[in-house]
Design a protein around this motif. Structure first.
Motif, short mmCIF file in Angstrom:
data_model
loop_
_atom_site.label_atom_id
_atom_site.label_comp_id
_atom_site.label_asym_id
_atom_site.label_seq_id
_atom_site.Cartn_x
_atom_site.Cartn_y
_atom_site.Cartn_z
N THR A 172 85.23 73.50 39.67
CA THR A 172 86.51 74.20 39.86
C THR A 172 86.30 75.58 40.47
O THR A 172 87.13 76.05 41.26
N ASP A 208 94.13 80.44 41.56
CA ASP A 208 92.86 79.73 41.38
C ASP A 208 91.67 80.67 41.29
O ASP A 208 90.60 80.28 40.81
N ALA A 259 87.72 76.83 44.05
CA ALA A 259 88.56 78.03 44.10
C ALA A 259 88.04 79.04 45.12
O ALA A 259 88.82 79.63 45.87
#
Length: 659
Positions: A168, A252, A172
């Motif tokens: 993640t 994000d 991002a």
């Protein structure tokens, strides 16, 4: 110490700390610098920059300015590519904000990242971030501005993906990098246009030709050249300052460690676009179209991105959407030609937003790295310092009279009402409605985290982790207390000189047809009178309404918000999916660009260039060569026969021509 030397020290001190910690603390050139030495070296560098910035700020208040070249990097034709500093009231204030918040983040990081194996690397990165932002705000030319602009983008990529083993985090930081490249394309086009028509990268030269450029048309169109240049520059600001539709990277970015969330969202990267537009105010003032674009886009962000904060459950993401909304307020002020109000809100927002993010980090530490506000509650008793500082930051954010955010946000709403550009009425309604939205999501987080029944587990695992939350160590809470002070008093302290005391008179240009600041000056009677008057205004009662609804919905009747969310149906799905902006980018734009790229690769590159032009020409040459080989047999009678055929052809042509 003479001024140029002082400016060099301010800019380079964080870079020195970055290099020492990065090269000698991470194993790149050995590990001669340990964890403790890394944070002391980098903190000392930022402390030196902060102290120097305080000196520069007082010099700027006394009217001292500096514009000079430090180093000539290159000469291209008649254009000098230089490293230089422009120190005036605008850059001095930005230097103070950047270094003060960065110093607090550096100190806070000692506690927050204490157990992280990338400790030295993180300190190196955040010092490099500070250096990059200082180079941006201190620049006196567009080339150095672009260097700082790209440098903060690069370091943000490194910091958002700091925990690079998390998929993640990698997604991002790539998302932030790519979205900012879209904005930067417009930014470099705007710089190129101004350079092409002025022949200079220097601010003074470019701004001095603004009146003349206002009469020039963009080639082949009836568009004003400055309109095209200003909108291109603003596209760059949309990327850096996360304006609609280039805002999707900012939430994000919460995948990075909390200290960098505070630094990105409060004092550095996202404020670069606001600063740039204010710096280029002599140019933007000549384009009413560009001002209208800014005020409308800012208003959309101020209201609709703030609404998304109401449905978020991650404590950091709620504050991230708050940042998006407040950046919209600043952009509205820019579009209303209230540049002073925009910079003033940038300053106050830097303090209380950094405070809120660092408080969120303290909560995350206390909750053993659980960030879901649905699993919290009742932390007021367990974390009293974090509680009171978070409350002060929240009061500043929502615009409570006498708190810092009140003086800056209220003037932006008034500026939108007094603005003389298309879209100002919509901006006024959006910013006014945004006050209620801000109060609703801010007090929602406050009540869910610090009040009500505890919803966290107090169990302790086999490794001794877990248990009830407890207050963070002093190295974490000290920055909270220090940031809470300006979050309360900075508005009253700086409002008069920054907004109406002529602090920006020689830096920011406003044309007579844009009267927002003049109109507000007529109603200004000092910070005390303005604060008292705030209790009788509509925005204050909108704040109260948001407070009461949050208190009832999240303390008295917690089942009500869930019931409303379920009954809203389609609206809830739209909000939960963040207006489907990410879906559109990933499923529509990304697929379209992949198909376009595949088509250009197969049809353009492989088919046209390689297949027809390169390989095709080679095949033609090969065919000609193959035919020519049959004519070069080496037999004399073949050549004699060819000569006879040639002579017959020439004679035939001659006879036909004569007859």
């Amino acid at each position: 110490m003479n001024s140029p030397t002082l400016y060099l020290w301010i800019a380079l001190a964080p870079l020195v700390g970055c290099l020492l910690a990065g090269l000698f603390g991470t194993g790149f050139l050995g590990r001669g610098i340990g964890r403790r030495a890394s944070h002391w070296i980098t903190i000392a560098g930022v402390m030196l920059s902060f102290l120097g910035s305080v000196v520069v700020l007082f010099q700027a208040i006394d009217g001292h300015t500096f514009n000079g070249t430090v180093y000539t990097w290159n000469v291209i034709g008649g254009a000098n590519i230089q490293v230089g500093f422009l120190i005036d009231s605008l850059s001095a204030l930005m230097m103070f904000v950047v270094t003060s918040v960065s110093l607090m983040v550096h100190i806070y990081t000692i506690g927050y990242m204490a157990d992280d194996p990338g400790y030295q690397r993180f300190f190196s990165y955040i010092s490099l971030f500070t250096f990059s932002m200082l180079m941006l705000v201190m620049s006196n030319n567009m080339m150095q501005l672009f260097f700082g602009w790209e440098a903060v983008g690069l370091v943000s990529y490194l910091l958002i993906g700091f925990w690079f083993k998390r998929p993640t985090a990698i997604f991002a930081n790539m998302k932030a990098f790519v979205v900012n490249r879209v904005g930067d394309f417009g930014f470099i086009l705007g710089i190129a246009l101004l350079f092409a028509y002025t022949g200079s990268m220097d601010y003074v030269d470019v701004f001095g030709q603004a009146d003349e450029l206002s009469t020039v048309r963009f080639p082949g169109t009836e568009w004003q050249l400055l309109t095209v240049a200003c909108i291109s520059l603003f596209v760059g600001a949309m990327g850096k300052s996360a304006q609609v539709p280039l805002h999707t990277w900012l939430p994000d970015s919460m995948e990075g460690p909390t200290p960098i969330s505070a630094l990105i969202h409060a004092a550095t990267m996202v404020t670069a676009g606001i600063f740039m537009v204010a710096r280029f105010s002599p140019v933007f003032e000549h384009s009413a179209t560009a001002l209208s674009v800014m005020i409308v886009i800012g208003a959309i962000g101020a209201l609709f991105l703030g609404i998304l904060g109401i449905v978020q459950d991650d404590i950091k993401r709620v504050i991230a959407y708050s940042t998006l909304s407040q950046l919209g307020y600043m952009t509205v002020a820019l579009g209303a030609s209230a540049y002073s109000a925009a910079i003033f809100h940038l300053m106050t927002h830097a303090f209380f937003k950094a405070l809120l993010f660092l408080c969120a980090g303290s909560v995350i530490i206390g909750m053993h790295h659980d960030q879901d506000i649905r699993n919290m509650g009742g932390l007021r008793k367990h974390m009293p310092i974090t509680w009171i500082t978070f409350l002060l930051g929240t009061l500043a954010l929502v615009g409570t009279p006498f708190f810092a955010g009140y003086y800056s946000k209220e003037h932006i709403i008034q500026a939108a009402q007094a603005a003389n550009v298309w879209g100002a009425d919509f901006a006024w309604l959006a910013t006014l409605s945004g006050v209620f939205v801000t109060s609703l999501y801010s007090f929602r987080v406050y009540f869910l985290v610090f009040h009500g029944k505890p919803r966290f587990s107090q169990a302790v695992d086999a490794d001794g982790h877990g248990g009830p939350p407890r207050e963070s160590p002093w190295v974490v809470t000290l920055p909270l207390v220090l940031l809470a002070i300006p979050s309360v008093i900075a508005g009253a302290w700086f409002a008069d000189p920054v907004l109406f005391g002529g602090y920006f008179d020689k830096v920011i240009a406003v044309l007579p047809q844009h009267p927002a600041m003049t109109t507000m000056a007529a109603d200004w009677h000092g910070w005390m009178a303005y604060g008292v008057h705030g209790f009788m205004t509509l925005p204050f009662w909108l704040v109260v309404a948001g407070f009461v609804i949050s208190w009832y919905g999240y303390v008295i009747n917690p089942a009500l918000p869930r019931a409303i969310h379920q009954r809203l149906g389609v609206i809830s799905r739209v909000l939960d999916n963040k207006y489907y902006a990410d879906w559109f980018n990933e499923q529509v734009l990304a697929r379209f660009t992949r198909c376009l790229g595949h088509g250009l690769w197969k049809g353009g590159d492989a088919g046209l260039i390689d297949g027809l032009i390169v390989n095709g020409s080679a095949r033609v040459v090969g065919m000609v060569a193959a035919l020519s080989r049959h004519l070069q047999s080496g037999y004399v009678y073949h050549y004699a026969f060819a000569m006879i055929l040639g002579m017959m052809a020439l004679l035939t042509f001659f006879v036909l021509t004569v007859l």
